[in-house]
Motif scaffolding. Structure first.
Motif, PDB file in Angstrom:
ATOM      1  N   SER A 258      33.672  29.473 -28.533  1.00  0.00           N
ATOM      2  CA  SER A 258      34.627  30.301 -27.790  1.00  0.00           C
ATOM      3  C   SER A 258      33.878  31.201 -26.826  1.00  0.00           C
ATOM      4  CB  SER A 258      35.453  31.144 -28.765  1.00  0.00           C
ATOM      5  OG  SER A 258      34.623  32.001 -29.522  1.00  0.00           O
ATOM      6  N   LEU A 259      34.395  31.309 -25.619  1.00  0.00           N
ATOM      7  CA  LEU A 259      33.774  32.097 -24.563  1.00  0.00           C
ATOM      8  C   LEU A 259      34.504  33.422 -24.424  1.00  0.00           C
ATOM      9  CD1 LEU A 259      31.552  31.915 -22.344  1.00  0.00           C
ATOM     10  CD2 LEU A 259      33.359  31.153 -20.793  1.00  0.00           C
ATOM     11  N   CYS A 450      22.086  25.228 -16.748  1.00  0.00           N
ATOM     12  CA  CYS A 450      21.627  24.425 -15.619  1.00  0.00           C
ATOM     13  C   CYS A 450      21.607  25.225 -14.325  1.00  0.00           C
ATOM     14  CB  CYS A 450      22.511  23.193 -15.457  1.00  0.00           C
ATOM     15  SG  CYS A 450      22.531  22.125 -16.917  1.00  0.00           S
ATOM     16  N   HIS A 451      20.926  24.656 -13.350  1.00  0.00           N
ATOM     17  CA  HIS A 451      20.878  25.184 -11.994  1.00  0.00           C
ATOM     18  C   HIS A 451      21.845  24.387 -11.116  1.00  0.00           C
ATOM     19  CE1 HIS A 451      19.338  26.892  -8.329  1.00  0.00           C
ATOM     20  NE2 HIS A 451      19.012  25.701  -7.874  1.00  0.00           N
ATOM     21  N   SER A 452      22.613  25.125 -10.322  1.00  0.00           N
ATOM     22  CA  SER A 452      23.607  24.510  -9.412  1.00  0.00           C
ATOM     23  C   SER A 452      24.629  23.678 -10.179  1.00  0.00           C
ATOM     24  CB  SER A 452      22.913  23.631  -8.355  1.00  0.00           C
ATOM     25  OG  SER A 452      22.015  24.414  -7.601  1.00  0.00           O
ATOM     26  N   SER A 453      24.830  23.988 -11.453  1.00  0.00           N
ATOM     27  CA  SER A 453      25.870  23.321 -12.241  1.00  0.00           C
ATOM     28  C   SER A 453      26.381  24.323 -13.276  1.00  0.00           C
ATOM     29  CB  SER A 453      25.310  22.079 -12.936  1.00  0.00           C
ATOM     30  OG  SER A 453      26.311  21.439 -13.711  1.00  0.00           O
ATOM     31  N   PRO A 454      27.659  24.674 -13.227  1.00  0.00           N
ATOM     32  CA  PRO A 454      28.159  25.783 -14.055  1.00  0.00           C
ATOM     33  C   PRO A 454      28.475  25.376 -15.495  1.00  0.00           C
ATOM     34  CG  PRO A 454      29.929  24.950 -12.717  1.00  0.00           C
ATOM     35  CD  PRO A 454      28.714  24.134 -12.336  1.00  0.00           C
ATOM     36  N   GLN A 471      30.547  24.785 -22.711  1.00  0.00           N
ATOM     37  CA  GLN A 471      31.468  25.523 -21.860  1.00  0.00           C
ATOM     38  C   GLN A 471      31.077  25.320 -20.404  1.00  0.00           C
ATOM     39  OE1 GLN A 471      34.205  27.291 -22.310  1.00  0.00           O
ATOM     40  NE2 GLN A 471      34.290  27.188 -24.544  1.00  0.00           N
ATOM     41  N   SER A 472      32.061  25.417 -19.551  1.00  0.00           N
ATOM     42  CA  SER A 472      31.837  25.367 -18.118  1.00  0.00           C
ATOM     43  C   SER A 472      32.406  26.648 -17.515  1.00  0.00           C
ATOM     44  CB  SER A 472      32.525  24.135 -17.500  1.00  0.00           C
ATOM     45  OG  SER A 472      32.361  24.130 -16.101  1.00  0.00           O
ATOM     46  N   LEU A 473      31.586  27.377 -16.790  1.00  0.00           N
ATOM     47  CA  LEU A 473      32.042  28.613 -16.161  1.00  0.00           C
ATOM     48  C   LEU A 473      31.327  28.769 -14.838  1.00  0.00           C
ATOM     49  CD1 LEU A 473      30.309  31.672 -17.800  1.00  0.00           C
ATOM     50  CD2 LEU A 473      29.743  29.362 -18.456  1.00  0.00           C
ATOM     51  N   ALA A 478      26.038  32.833  -7.857  1.00  0.00           N
ATOM     52  CA  ALA A 478      24.927  32.716  -8.801  1.00  0.00           C
ATOM     53  C   ALA A 478      24.206  31.390  -8.576  1.00  0.00           C
ATOM     54  CB  ALA A 478      25.422  32.819 -10.230  1.00  0.00           C
ATOM     55  N   GLY A 479      22.874  31.441  -8.477  1.00  0.00           N
ATOM     56  CA  GLY A 479      22.106  30.221  -8.298  1.00  0.00           C
ATOM     57  C   GLY A 479      21.945  29.426  -9.562  1.00  0.00           C
ATOM     58  N   ALA A 480      22.079  30.079 -10.712  1.00  0.00           N
ATOM     59  CA  ALA A 480      21.919  29.402 -11.992  1.00  0.00           C
ATOM     60  C   ALA A 480      22.583  30.279 -13.069  1.00  0.00           C
ATOM     61  CB  ALA A 480      20.464  29.169 -12.329  1.00  0.00           C
ATOM     62  N   LEU A 481      22.796  29.673 -14.222  1.00  0.00           N
ATOM     63  CA  LEU A 481      23.273  30.417 -15.396  1.00  0.00           C
ATOM     64  C   LEU A 481      22.062  30.690 -16.291  1.00  0.00           C
ATOM     65  CD1 LEU A 481      26.556  28.495 -16.288  1.00  0.00           C
ATOM     66  CD2 LEU A 481      26.301  30.542 -14.899  1.00  0.00           C
ATOM     67  N   LEU A 482      21.756  31.969 -16.453  1.00  0.00           N
ATOM     68  CA  LEU A 482      20.649  32.362 -17.312  1.00  0.00           C
ATOM     69  C   LEU A 482      21.146  32.529 -18.733  1.00  0.00           C
ATOM     70  CD1 LEU A 482      18.955  34.968 -14.970  1.00  0.00           C
ATOM     71  CD2 LEU A 482      18.477  32.528 -15.167  1.00  0.00           C
TER      72      LEU A 482
END
Length: 487
Positions: A258-259, A450-454, A471-473, A478-482
């Protein structure tokens, strides 16, 4: 009477004559003594003159003998040195000897320096362990002082008895469930055997029967469907990477997938996020301006640890209180500092090894660092020795380590690879949907962003090698999800 007077005058005259005679003898004796003293003085002067002449003669002889001896020794030394040198000059020999001694002294100095560094590190580790032990002893002592009463002991004993009774009941229930499961398994096996016998005896084509659906034992059990308390706390903290727009951090609960919104931080220009489990603190790298800050977990309070440092990767050795940092500013290097931001120093300069260093992972048992820079995978010891390239390829940004199994996981062009740290042999695990920029291994599962993929995805490397999306967000700009794992 007359005779007596004559005798008196006779004695008087005799005494006078003797006195005069003795006086003449004394005068003569004194003259002889004076003459003897003069002769002694003359003899003494002659002896002094003779001693002076002897000393002069000895000095002359000594000087001549010394000069002659010097000449003989000089000739012998020259002959001996000529034989020893055999064409080499004395200056060259002295120079080579001095250079050799300097080399030995330099080697001894560096060896002593390394030993001193090792001793200081060991002393610091020992002090940290001693402090922890002291704190634990004090804590146990306080607890003992507070609870050392007969009533407390009785209550604890009663509580333990109740817990033991519950455990006995639970064990009995488990034994019953095991027996039921064994009985059900035997029934299923006998039914399957009967069905196979009936199908073999029949001459008609067998009708399709969904055997696995009808007789398959339940896959999910109570222990699997019911998460343990520590699993419920496990989560992934997600931050916007390099975004010029402020975004609220998010958190992904692993047990329920869950997000939710992480309400404590809203930031921009985030370059990396790491977690210190021992102190329950977040380490956050920022740029514009470049700095590293810390924040207690689930609070909005932020403390600046280091200014002027831009990082794209951090890893923490909690037992040794060391944070290893992949720095881009003030220079491209692998650096280290304490968890309080002190003793910042560069371990190795990386400007001649290609691109900016990215994610870091640690082998705390072997004291080794692993990191990648987009095209290569490197390793190095804690003290900056033994630099080696382990793998090369495109889009090589993320790396993580299974320290217990001694297996290193990394990605090349969307392919998840694994490598044994003992043999450095790599094999392909599976293919991912995008290039990962962060990877974390937790209980047999690799979580990646990933980078450039949410997306935030996962791969079960213990039983299953198929990657799937958790999850996809999307965070605009943003350049990436840290990603930061909080176990």
């Amino acid at each position: 009477m007359i005779e007596f007077k004559s005798l008196f005058w006779l004695l008087t005259c005799t005494s006078l004559i003797c006195f005069c005679s003795s006086q003449d003898s004394i005068v003569s004796l004194s003259q002889k003594l004076e003459q003897f003293e003069e002769e002694l003085l003359d003899n003494k002067v002659d002896m002094l003159r003779m001693e002076k002449r002897v000393r002069n003669t000895i000095d002359v002889a000594r000087t001549s003998l010394r000069s002659e001896l010097k000449e003989n020794i000089r000739d012998q030394v020259r002959e001996a040195m000529a034989e020893i040198l055999q064409g080499e000059s004395l200056q060259d020999m002295v120079k080579s000897q001095v250079v050799s001694e300097l080399r030995h002294l330099k080697q001894g100095y560096y060896q002593m320096k390394r030993q001193l560094h090792h001793v200081s590190r060991s002393l610091k580790d020992f002090q940290d362990e001693t402090d922890e032990f002291h704190k634990s002893v004090l804590k146990k002592g306080d607890v003992w002082n507070r609870e050392n009463s007969s009533d407390t002991c009785v209550r604890d004993k009663h509580r333990l008895e109740i817990e033991l009774q519950k455990c006995d009941v639970t064990a009995a229930e488990l034994q019953t469930d095991i027996k039921r499961y064994m009985t059900l398994n035997e029934t299923c096996q006998s039914q399957i055997l009967q069905m196979k016998t009936a199908l073999d005896a029949s001459s008609l084509p067998p009708a399709p029967v969904n055997v696995t659906t009808t007789f398959r034992p339940p896959v999910s059990t109570t222990s699997v469907t019911t998460p343990r308390p520590e699993e419920e706390k496990s989560r992934i903290l997600i931050a916007p990477g390099w975004s010029v727009t402020q975004h609220q951090f998010r958190q992904l609960n692993i047990h329920s997938n869950s997000l939710s919104v992480y309400q404590y931080h809203t930031m921009k220009d985030v370059t990396y996020v790491a977690y210190i489990a021992k102190t329950k603190e977040l380490l956050i790298g920022l740029r514009n301006p470049d700095k590293i800050v810390s924040s207690p977990l689930d609070t909005s309070h932020v403390t600046v640890l280091r200014k002027g440092v831009e990082t794209y990767g951090m890893a923490v050795d909690e037992d040794r209180d060391i944070v290893f940092i992949a720095t881009y500013q003030p220079r491209m290097s692998i650096s280290r500092m304490s968890t309080q931001g002190k003793d910042f120093t560069a371990i190795i300069e990386l400007s001649k090894y290609g691109n900016t260093p990215k994610q870091i992972t640690l082998d705390t048992r072997r004291k080794r660092i692993y990191w990648c820079n987009g095209g290569k995978l490197f390793t190095l010891t804690y003290d900056g020795q033994g630099l080696a390239t382990l793998a090369t390829g495109g889009s090589l940004y993320a790396v993580t380590l299974d320290q217990t199994a001694g297996v290193l996981y990394y990605s090349i062009n969307k392919k998840l690879m694994k490598m044994s740290v003992s043999t450095n042999v790599s094999t392909e695990v599976t293919t991912l949907s995008a290039d990962p920029r962060n990877m974390r291994l937790y209980r047999g599962t690799i979580f990646f962003s990933c980078h450039s993929s949410p997306i935030v995805g996962a791969v079960d490397v213990t039983y299953n090698t198929v990657a799937y999306t958790l999850q996809s967000l999307h965070m605009k700009g943003a350049g990436a999800l840290l990603m930061c794992l909080i176990p």
